[in-house]
Write an enzyme that holds these catalytic residues in place. Structure first.
Site, mmCIF file in Angstrom:
data_model
loop_
_atom_site.group_PDB
_atom_site.id
_atom_site.type_symbol
_atom_site.label_atom_id
_atom_site.label_comp_id
_atom_site.label_asym_id
_atom_site.label_seq_id
_atom_site.Cartn_x
_atom_site.Cartn_y
_atom_site.Cartn_z
ATOM 1 N N ALA A 1 4.769 24.925 165.954
ATOM 2 C CA ALA A 1 3.404 25.229 165.515
ATOM 3 C C ALA A 1 3.366 26.470 164.630
ATOM 4 O O ALA A 1 2.596 26.535 163.665
ATOM 5 C CB ALA A 1 2.507 25.413 166.737
ATOM 6 N N GLY B 1 7.728 36.952 177.509
ATOM 7 C CA GLY B 1 6.938 37.494 178.605
ATOM 8 C C GLY B 1 6.795 38.998 178.528
ATOM 9 O O GLY B 1 6.813 39.589 177.437
ATOM 10 N N ASP C 1 6.587 31.696 185.084
ATOM 11 C CA ASP C 1 5.960 32.358 186.236
ATOM 12 C C ASP C 1 4.433 32.395 186.170
ATOM 13 O O ASP C 1 3.780 32.647 187.187
ATOM 14 C CB ASP C 1 6.480 33.791 186.369
ATOM 15 C CG ASP C 1 7.913 33.844 186.861
ATOM 16 O OD1 ASP C 1 8.364 32.835 187.449
ATOM 17 O OD2 ASP C 1 8.579 34.877 186.669
ATOM 18 N N ALA D 1 2.971 21.047 201.437
ATOM 19 C CA ALA D 1 3.732 21.975 202.282
ATOM 20 C C ALA D 1 2.900 22.439 203.481
ATOM 21 O O ALA D 1 1.675 22.542 203.411
ATOM 22 C CB ALA D 1 4.182 23.183 201.464
ATOM 23 N N SER E 1 8.709 17.169 211.006
ATOM 24 C CA SER E 1 9.313 17.669 209.776
ATOM 25 C C SER E 1 8.290 18.536 209.047
ATOM 26 O O SER E 1 7.093 18.259 209.083
ATOM 27 C CB SER E 1 9.760 16.514 208.872
ATOM 28 O OG SER E 1 8.642 15.782 208.396
ATOM 29 N N GLU F 1 10.407 33.460 195.354
ATOM 30 C CA GLU F 1 11.603 34.300 195.445
ATOM 31 C C GLU F 1 11.281 35.776 195.667
ATOM 32 O O GLU F 1 12.095 36.520 196.202
ATOM 33 C CB GLU F 1 12.463 34.145 194.190
ATOM 34 C CG GLU F 1 11.815 34.611 192.913
ATOM 35 C CD GLU F 1 12.737 34.476 191.710
ATOM 36 O OE1 GLU F 1 13.909 34.875 191.806
ATOM 37 O OE2 GLU F 1 12.277 33.961 190.674
ATOM 38 N N ARG G 1 16.778 24.009 207.722
ATOM 39 C CA ARG G 1 17.643 24.119 206.555
ATOM 40 C C ARG G 1 16.917 24.868 205.438
ATOM 41 O O ARG G 1 15.713 25.110 205.517
ATOM 42 C CB ARG G 1 18.048 22.729 206.043
ATOM 43 C CG ARG G 1 18.660 21.817 207.112
ATOM 44 C CD ARG G 1 19.973 22.336 207.631
ATOM 45 N NE ARG G 1 20.503 21.510 208.701
ATOM 46 C CZ ARG G 1 21.380 20.520 208.513
ATOM 47 N NH1 ARG G 1 21.809 20.246 207.285
ATOM 48 N NH2 ARG G 1 21.827 19.814 209.531
ATOM 49 N N VAL H 1 16.928 25.327 187.746
ATOM 50 C CA VAL H 1 16.557 23.954 187.382
ATOM 51 C C VAL H 1 15.089 23.904 186.976
ATOM 52 O O VAL H 1 14.678 23.054 186.177
ATOM 53 C CB VAL H 1 16.838 22.990 188.563
ATOM 54 C CG1 VAL H 1 15.913 23.272 189.747
ATOM 55 C CG2 VAL H 1 16.695 21.541 188.126
#
Length: 323
Positions: A22, A102, A128, A187, A216, A223, A247, A254
């Protein structure tokens, strides 16, 4: 203004190529020459500056990453490095810059403008979604969809084995990816830097779910969560709930790659064009963003220093819908 340059800096984000396209075609439409600076501020210092024509940005809108490449530059943090960069811009006749990136990218641009007066307009390119002055940043939507795809697959395994999975997504200082992914992925718990939490609440939520025959669960962790990363939290949870199969998975980089979503292609295109038009209108030291579906220009100072608030109504929604 007869000639401008475009660069990408910092972490790559899906949709950056749409923004580059653009910028190039927006400049050409306005009879302005445009160059690409390869590898951001490092390329500016090295003089790696190349003319871009309309055909150079054909067939890139669907590609992830950035065709201009990106790199960190410690040398640009020094006055000597910035002097070299300015000299190269002058030698190439460049009068203005569109900087896609950023916080770090805009901080460098602000210092550079104060020292050498080169007009710069920024385009928010970071998955982010943590920049003040725009509702969404380029790459955020694609990153959320990538994380959602992974969580859907993890959910299958969690359900098959009656397991609890702690899934870490990107967001060092921001919980936007975690919250959107948590809602979209159903979640049971979302943990973000903006919302103080405790290991006791995690244990209570998982225990209550088990008491309701929910065998489950998915816990999405940004993070930057202050209590610790997904690995630490999963270990602590296992210590306190030894009978649960717990786990953890870290999605990592990714989330940055892959073909951009339709939303990111359109957003990148709108903001790239807005940056060129802003530059030609005499705007500088600002970031082009979108607020309430309209183009908005925000000063680099505010974009860098003001905290973009997380919508806590979304956190409340997670807590309600996970019962």
């Amino acid at each position: 203004m007869k000639k401008i340059a475009v660069l990408t800096s910092g972490g790559d984000a899906p949709g950056m190529n749409a923004a580059i396209r653009a910028v190039v075609r927006g400049a050409i439409y306005n009879h302005v020459e445009v160059c690409g600076i390869i590898r951001g501020y490092k390329g500016m210092i090295d003089g790696d500056i190349r003319p871009l024509k309309s055909h150079d940005v054909s067939n890139i809108i669907q590609k992830g990453g950035t065709i201009l490449k990106s790199a960190r530059s410690e040398e640009f943090r020094t006055k000597r490095g910035r002097e070299k960069a300015y000299k190269n811009l002058k030698e190439n006749g460049i009068e203005g810059i569109v900087a896609i990136g950023g916080n770090g990218t805009f901080t460098g641009a602000e210092i550079f403008l104060k020292e050498f007066g080169v007009p710069t307009v920024g385009v928010p390119g970071t998955i982010d979604n943590d920049l003040y002055g725009t509702d969404y940043t380029i790459g955020f939507d694609t990153a959320v969809n990538t994380a959602l795809d992974a969580i859907d697959k993890i959910r299958d395994t969690a359900d098959s084995h009656d397991r609890v999975f702690f899934v870490e997504v990107m967001g060092r200082d921001s919980g936007y990816i975690a919250v959107q992914t948590g809602i979209g992925g159903g979640a049971e718990l979302v943990m973000v830097p903006e919302n103080p939490d405790s290991i006791e609440r995690v244990i209570q939520t998982l225990s209550t779910g088990r008491d309701r025959s929910k065998f489950s669960s998915i816990v999405v962790v940004a993070e930057g969560e202050e209590l610790g990363d997904a690995h630490y939290l999963s270990v602590k949870a296992k210590e306190m709930l030894p009978n649960m199969d717990i786990r953890m998975t870290t999605l990592g980089h990714v989330q940055r790659g892959g073909a951009p979503s339709a939303i990111d292609r359109i957003l990148g295109s709108r903001l790239g064009l807005a940056a060129v038009e802003g530059l030609l209108e005499g705007k500088h030291n600002v970031m082009a963003g979108i607020i309430n579906d309209k183009v908005n220009y925000c000063s680099f100072h505010d974009s860098i220093n003001k905290k973009k608030p997380l919508n806590h109504e979304l956190i409340r929604m997670v807590n309600i819908l996970s019962i």
